[in-house]
Design an enzyme around this catalytic site. Sequence first.
Site, PDB file in Angstrom:
ATOM      1  N   CYS A  92     -22.246   3.735 -21.624  1.00 53.68           N
ATOM      2  CA  CYS A  92     -21.243   4.378 -20.769  1.00 53.68           C
ATOM      3  C   CYS A  92     -19.909   4.440 -21.498  1.00 53.68           C
ATOM      4  CB  CYS A  92     -21.108   3.568 -19.482  1.00 53.68           C
ATOM      5  SG  CYS A  92     -19.761   4.097 -18.433  1.00 53.68           S
ATOM      6  N   CYS A  95     -15.703   2.091 -20.099  1.00 54.36           N
ATOM      7  CA  CYS A  95     -14.942   0.900 -20.521  1.00 54.36           C
ATOM      8  C   CYS A  95     -15.012   0.747 -22.037  1.00 54.36           C
ATOM      9  CB  CYS A  95     -15.529  -0.357 -19.905  1.00 54.36           C
ATOM     10  SG  CYS A  95     -15.346  -0.461 -18.133  1.00 54.36           S
ATOM     11  N   CYS A 173     -21.400  -0.651 -11.203  1.00 56.38           N
ATOM     12  CA  CYS A 173     -20.251  -0.653 -12.109  1.00 56.38           C
ATOM     13  C   CYS A 173     -19.354  -1.818 -11.712  1.00 56.38           C
ATOM     14  CB  CYS A 173     -19.499   0.683 -11.970  1.00 56.38           C
ATOM     15  SG  CYS A 173     -17.885   0.688 -12.773  1.00 56.38           S
ATOM     16  N   TYR A 325       8.152  12.706  -9.943  1.00 52.51           N
ATOM     17  CA  TYR A 325       6.692  12.624 -10.012  1.00 52.51           C
ATOM     18  C   TYR A 325       6.260  11.636  -8.923  1.00 52.51           C
ATOM     19  CZ  TYR A 325       7.819  14.359 -14.701  1.00 52.51           C
ATOM     20  OH  TYR A 325       8.327  15.048 -15.758  1.00 52.51           O
ATOM     21  N   ASP A 396       7.755   8.753 -13.251  1.00 52.39           N
ATOM     22  CA  ASP A 396       6.375   8.246 -13.353  1.00 52.39           C
ATOM     23  C   ASP A 396       5.468   9.436 -13.658  1.00 52.39           C
ATOM     24  OD1 ASP A 396       3.987   6.922 -13.135  1.00 52.39           O
ATOM     25  OD2 ASP A 396       4.163   6.456 -11.003  1.00 52.39           O
ATOM     26  N   CYS A 423       1.808   5.911 -18.272  1.00 56.44           N
ATOM     27  CA  CYS A 423       0.399   5.547 -18.481  1.00 56.44           C
ATOM     28  C   CYS A 423      -0.060   5.985 -19.868  1.00 56.44           C
ATOM     29  CB  CYS A 423      -0.477   6.160 -17.392  1.00 56.44           C
ATOM     30  SG  CYS A 423      -0.292   7.934 -17.249  1.00 56.44           S
TER      31      CYS A 423
HETATM   32  N1  SAH Z   1       4.672   7.872  -8.557  1.00 57.87           N
HETATM   33  C1  SAH Z   1       3.393   8.151  -7.961  1.00 57.87           C
HETATM   34  C2  SAH Z   1       2.585   9.208  -8.703  1.00 57.87           C
HETATM   35  C3  SAH Z   1       2.470   9.081 -10.185  1.00 57.87           C
HETATM   36  S1  SAH Z   1       1.236  10.098 -10.943  1.00 57.87           S
HETATM   37  C4  SAH Z   1       2.591   6.876  -7.788  1.00 57.87           C
HETATM   38  O1  SAH Z   1       2.943   5.827  -8.309  1.00 57.87           O
HETATM   39  O2  SAH Z   1       1.580   6.935  -7.096  1.00 57.87           O
HETATM   40  C5  SAH Z   1       2.091  11.482 -11.482  1.00 57.87           C
HETATM   41  C6  SAH Z   1       2.385  12.477 -10.390  1.00 57.87           C
HETATM   42  O3  SAH Z   1       3.122  13.542 -10.977  1.00 57.87           O
HETATM   43  C7  SAH Z   1       1.173  13.135  -9.738  1.00 57.87           C
HETATM   44  O4  SAH Z   1       1.272  13.011  -8.344  1.00 57.87           O
HETATM   45  C8  SAH Z   1       1.257  14.605 -10.172  1.00 57.87           C
HETATM   46  O5  SAH Z   1       0.771  15.489  -9.191  1.00 57.87           O
HETATM   47  C9  SAH Z   1       2.736  14.767 -10.381  1.00 57.87           C
HETATM   48  N2  SAH Z   1       3.201  15.826 -11.310  1.00 57.87           N
HETATM   49  C10 SAH Z   1       2.577  16.284 -12.417  1.00 57.87           C
HETATM   50  N3  SAH Z   1       3.377  17.161 -13.075  1.00 57.87           N
HETATM   51  C11 SAH Z   1       4.536  17.220 -12.374  1.00 57.87           C
HETATM   52  C12 SAH Z   1       5.754  17.941 -12.559  1.00 57.87           C
HETATM   53  N4  SAH Z   1       5.922  18.745 -13.598  1.00 57.87           N
HETATM   54  N5  SAH Z   1       6.733  17.766 -11.658  1.00 57.87           N
HETATM   55  C13 SAH Z   1       6.561  16.934 -10.579  1.00 57.87           C
HETATM   56  N6  SAH Z   1       5.427  16.240 -10.350  1.00 57.87           N
HETATM   57  C14 SAH Z   1       4.427  16.374 -11.237  1.00 57.87           C
END
Ligand code: SAH
Length: 474
Positions: A92, A95, A173, A325, A396, A423
């Site tokens: 797989c 991981c 899993c 985001y 984020d 991330c």
């Molecule tokens: N802060 C949130 C989500 C983080 S993930 C948490 O912790 O749950 C990143 C997010 O960015 C996703 O929801 C995605 O839909 C959004 N996203 C992606 N590109 C973007 C952009 N250009 N402008 C605004 N949001 C965006």
Amino acid sequence: MENKIVKKDIIKKNTIRKNDEIEIVILEMGEKGQGIAYINDLKIFIDGGVVEDRLIVKIVKISNKYLVGKLLKVIEPSKYRIIEECKYSRVCGGCQYQSIDYKKQLDIKRDLVINALKKEIKIDEKKIMKTIGMDNPYKYRNKAQFPINKNGDDIVIGFYKKASHILVDIDDCILQNPRVKEIVQVFKKYILENNVSIYNSKTMIGVLRYVVIRSSFLTNEDMLIVVTSEDELVTKDILIKNLRSVKSVTSIIQNVNKDLGNKILGTINKTIYGKNTIMDSIGDIKYNISPLSFFQVNSFQTKILYDKVGQYANLTGEEIVFDLYSGIGSIALTIAKNAKKVYGVEIIKEAVDDARENARLNNIKNVEFIVGRAEEVVPNMFNRKSEITADLVIVDPPRKGCDRELLSTIVKMKAKKLIYVSCKPASLARDLKYLVDNGFVVEEVTPVDMFSWTSHVEVVLRLTRKNLLGEISE
Ligand code: SAH
């Protein structure tokens, strides 16, 4: 540790030939989970190699910049090498760290952050904290998503083999909620008994494409999302009847995805049974989550991540905060009680609908959510009203990082403090270079292990503004 070259003449790269078998020692881990050894300063990537392993590898690829070796034999196993707990770990591709001691995984993730950042900026390693790990790094995922294939008369539901499009049937899993296993079994039985047509990505014929299961650790309920290539699922009533035998399934969604690419979810959702959303919580805040909305897959560590965001934010109740985001508003709603006002910006409309609903659900009034691209919404707000400022900006972004347009506006807005949740260390490092060149200082960096047993790294950083007069360097 030195690499011992068995074949005496293999010292210089141009003397190495494909299929040569050499002895090496793994000195570090790569970001995709491979072990890395060196011959002079040339990297050799070896799948399955663990840092400090002594191995015999066969050279299978030679390029100008690196080599790839196939692991033939472990001569001296690393002290960090462990016996894999998952029976699928060799096949797989999910991981990458199944054979590495968990504590060591945390050190490796910190090293990956250090190496990525050092490529772009000068940083004192002391600013990079130890990775915050899990006490029990198992069964933590709240989302499982599986492609579905047909293999003769068999139905295959599982994960892709490492670096391939070959689907491996996985019936268990160690990262998933145990309920997933039962749901998949019932789902598979429904497909077989009703001869439901399976989508073939080569011929583009067939109906069922993916199955996604979202599980709540708060309510112990599950949402089943069945992804189809067509609007109609003729056996839908039988699906509902069969899945209702699993008590935890409180929601069944048909998601229609007619796109040819490998994106899992399409844009159309039909609730064919039960609720439209699933509820989960992080700390005291409850969230309703729609099928298309992003929610961190590790609810336990998300609490730790958001606590760190709160600590870095150090709010007094007077601040204007931007949560960019923002997804379903999870960070904004967590910190709102300590801020004057929080603006969230998110591209997915359903997620913003969830965020607004979640603000109501938690009786939080000082938040406002805006649908749009952060790199458009924030510069537009700034251009319309250039005195707009934020005491704190939180970003984020997805793996590709932030758009330059957004970063330059954050610099122009003269935000005093920035928290960056990332991330993907490489895109983070690229963005930090720009921010540091334009007056920000990285104060502290904390990796949080959100994806135990995989090589994925999550990290949160606190930056402050060094000089508010900073000129923009493009
Ligand atoms: N802060 C949130 C989500 C983080 S993930 C948490 O912790 O749950 C990143 C997010 O960015 C996703 O929801 C995605 O839909 C959004 N996203 C992606 N590109 C973007 C952009 N250009 N402008 C605004 N949001 C965006």
